[in-house]
Design a protein around this motif. Structure first.
Motif, mmCIF file in Angstrom:
data_model
loop_
_atom_site.group_PDB
_atom_site.id
_atom_site.type_symbol
_atom_site.label_atom_id
_atom_site.label_comp_id
_atom_site.label_asym_id
_atom_site.label_seq_id
_atom_site.Cartn_x
_atom_site.Cartn_y
_atom_site.Cartn_z
ATOM 1 N N PHE A 13 -25.398 30.743 -21.932
ATOM 2 C CA PHE A 13 -25.855 29.439 -21.465
ATOM 3 C C PHE A 13 -26.307 29.544 -20.014
ATOM 4 C CE2 PHE A 13 -22.989 27.753 -24.850
ATOM 5 C CZ PHE A 13 -23.960 27.042 -25.547
ATOM 6 N N PRO A 14 -27.541 29.154 -19.716
ATOM 7 C CA PRO A 14 -28.005 29.143 -18.320
ATOM 8 C C PRO A 14 -27.370 27.991 -17.559
ATOM 9 C CG PRO A 14 -29.664 28.210 -19.754
ATOM 10 C CD PRO A 14 -28.556 28.690 -20.652
ATOM 11 N N ALA A 15 -27.910 27.680 -16.405
ATOM 12 C CA ALA A 15 -27.331 26.641 -15.552
ATOM 13 C C ALA A 15 -27.092 25.356 -16.331
ATOM 14 C CB ALA A 15 -28.261 26.369 -14.368
ATOM 15 N N GLY A 16 -25.887 24.808 -16.202
ATOM 16 C CA GLY A 16 -25.572 23.578 -16.912
ATOM 17 C C GLY A 16 -24.170 23.099 -16.613
ATOM 18 N N ASN A 17 -23.816 22.004 -17.238
ATOM 19 C CA ASN A 17 -22.478 21.415 -17.104
ATOM 20 C C ASN A 17 -22.141 20.787 -18.450
ATOM 21 O OD1 ASN A 17 -20.117 20.125 -16.387
ATOM 22 N ND2 ASN A 17 -20.935 19.217 -14.510
ATOM 23 N N LEU A 18 -21.894 21.624 -19.433
ATOM 24 C CA LEU A 18 -21.719 21.185 -20.810
ATOM 25 C C LEU A 18 -20.430 20.413 -21.038
ATOM 26 C CD1 LEU A 18 -22.968 24.419 -22.606
ATOM 27 C CD2 LEU A 18 -24.141 22.222 -22.524
ATOM 28 N N ASN A 19 -19.417 20.704 -20.253
ATOM 29 C CA ASN A 19 -18.098 20.104 -20.485
ATOM 30 C C ASN A 19 -17.414 19.904 -19.132
ATOM 31 O OD1 ASN A 19 -15.041 21.122 -22.189
ATOM 32 N ND2 ASN A 19 -15.893 19.098 -21.949
ATOM 33 N N ARG A 20 -17.310 18.645 -18.701
ATOM 34 C CA ARG A 20 -16.847 18.334 -17.347
ATOM 35 C C ARG A 20 -15.349 18.053 -17.268
ATOM 36 N NH1 ARG A 20 -21.249 13.712 -16.545
ATOM 37 N NH2 ARG A 20 -21.438 14.044 -18.782
ATOM 38 N N ASP A 21 -14.781 18.321 -16.088
ATOM 39 C CA ASP A 21 -13.389 17.953 -15.839
ATOM 40 C C ASP A 21 -13.326 16.561 -15.216
ATOM 41 O OD1 ASP A 21 -14.073 18.217 -13.157
ATOM 42 O OD2 ASP A 21 -13.049 20.131 -12.881
ATOM 43 N N ARG A 38 -15.424 27.393 -18.849
ATOM 44 C CA ARG A 38 -14.743 27.106 -20.111
ATOM 45 C C ARG A 38 -15.383 25.894 -20.773
ATOM 46 N NH1 ARG A 38 -10.338 23.536 -21.149
ATOM 47 N NH2 ARG A 38 -10.160 23.137 -18.914
ATOM 48 N N ILE A 39 -15.465 25.932 -22.092
ATOM 49 C CA ILE A 39 -15.865 24.766 -22.886
ATOM 50 C C ILE A 39 -14.714 24.469 -23.833
ATOM 51 C CG2 ILE A 39 -17.549 23.777 -24.478
ATOM 52 C CD1 ILE A 39 -19.556 25.857 -23.510
ATOM 53 N N SER A 40 -14.170 23.278 -23.755
ATOM 54 C CA SER A 40 -12.981 22.953 -24.538
ATOM 55 C C SER A 40 -13.289 22.918 -26.027
ATOM 56 C CB SER A 40 -12.405 21.608 -24.091
ATOM 57 O OG SER A 40 -13.237 20.540 -24.513
ATOM 58 N N SER A 41 -12.268 23.176 -26.814
ATOM 59 C CA SER A 41 -12.437 23.129 -28.265
ATOM 60 C C SER A 41 -12.796 21.725 -28.729
ATOM 61 C CB SER A 41 -11.155 23.609 -28.959
ATOM 62 O OG SER A 41 -10.041 22.794 -28.591
#
Length: 355
Positions: A13-21, A38-41
């Motif tokens: 995955f290139p630059a991104g923010n797929l899963n935020r805290d 990390r990308i959460s389950s």
């Protein structure tokens, strides 16, 4: 088919923010002494179960996660001629049957009385269970009695939804209707150390620019992002999935195939409009058999560095898998594809896990 189906995936995955805290930054984990993205389950499963791929294959058998099942019951009653007060009262009964109904907050002005028809927690319901609720609501609206026994019969294992069968559900109010998940999904982790970066951006006010009065930006902002090659691991207990689906083997096969394809093709939706972080898996290994499942994440305990990270990651995990099988004296049937070397295919892997 055999008991366990395991999927191992590498996706760049290139630059991104797929899963935020909680502060809006990409989620991370420390593994092997290095901070990884990390990308959460939960994020992964949500993306797959709501994907077009899964909808196309098993859309009629997908459940609904909601706090508003009781609200829907109340709405059905109103549509069928009941007054609002009796509809809300019945919706509250349904909510309490499925969990615990919310209480009205007397300090809040203009709070809808329908709040009492919502559950405190999300409840995952199959299409059959939603139909049961609607049928009871219609019966109640027509003046017929709805007993506690009728309400208790809302939850049923008949015609179980595939996403409930795959990922399970827990109902504190009705533990006998709990479903043990047949599919376990690990949090996807980066194979290398990663740094979360901040993107400072500006937005131009088009009309302000035309006026020539102020050359300043119309908006200033900042967003966090990162990039990584992620290792993902999925384990499906096929026998348990078949049990959860009441022995419907055709549906079980469709579910496995659809969710496996979604795992290969569908990323989470976080910040996609800002970064277009779209990617298919570059390497996939599928395994099946009776052997006790095991992740291959330890292959990346030492972070990968260098210019050939993807090819190095593939070599690292394949070597680790071979060594693991050798040491434990296992021969696990497998099928894979590798985009970098143009070997194998998604179709062959999907056929392998469902044959």
């Amino acid at each position: 088919m055999t008991k366990f189906i395991q999927l191992h995936l590498l996706t760049a995955f290139p630059a991104g923010n797929l899963n935020r805290d909680d502060v809006g930054a990409p989620k991370t984990v420390v593994f092997g002494g290095a901070t990884r993205l990390r990308i959460s389950s939960q994020s992964l499963k949500r993306a797959w179960r709501t994907s077009d791929i899964v909808e196309k294959e098993v859309g009629d058998f997908l459940g609904t996660r909601t706090v508003r099942a009781g609200t829907e019951a109340a709405n059905v009653m109103i549509k069928n001629g009941a007054d609002q007060d009796s509809a809300i009262k019945f919706g509250e009964q349904v909510a309490n049957q499925l969990g615990k109904a919310k209480k009205e907050n007397k300090t809040k002005e203009k709070e809808s009385p329908f709040i009492r028809t919502e559950t405190e927690q999300l409840v995952h319901l199959s299409p059959r269970e939603l139909d049961n609720i609607a049928e009871l609501a219609k019966r109640k609206a027509s003046g017929h009695e709805v007993t506690d026994k009728d309400l208790a019969a809302i939850l049923t294992s008949e015609n179980m939804a595939v996403d409930i069968a795959m990922f399970g559900r827990m109902l504190a109010s009705s533990p006998k209707e709990n479903v043990e998940a047949a599919c376990q999904v690990a949090h996807a982790i980066g194979v290398s150390a990663s740094v979360v970066e901040d993107d400072f951006f500006t937005a131009v006010d088009d009309l302000k620019q035309l006026s020539n009065e102020d050359a300043g930006a119309g908006h200033l902002g900042e967003t966090a992002f990162g990039s990584a090659i992620f290792y993902s691991y999925i384990c499906i207990d096929y026998e348990l999935l078949l049990k959860n689906l009441n022995g419907d083997e055709e549906l079980a096969r469709k579910a496995v195939r659809a969710f496996a394809q979604a795992a290969m093709e569908v990323p989470p939706t976080g910040k996609q409009n800002s970064f277009a972080t779209r990617a298919y898996a570059s390497w996939v290994l599928a395994e099946k058999g009776e052997a006790q499942p095991r992740s291959l994440a330890a292959a990346f305990c030492r972070p990968i560095y260098g210019e050939n990270m993807l090819s190095d990651a593939i070599e690292r995990v394949e070597t680790f898998r071979d060594n693991m099988n050798s040491v434990y004296g296992q021969t696990i049937p497998s099928k894979s594809f590798n985009v970098l070397t143009n070997s194998g295919s998604m179709e062959s892997v999907l056929n392998f896990i469902t044959e």
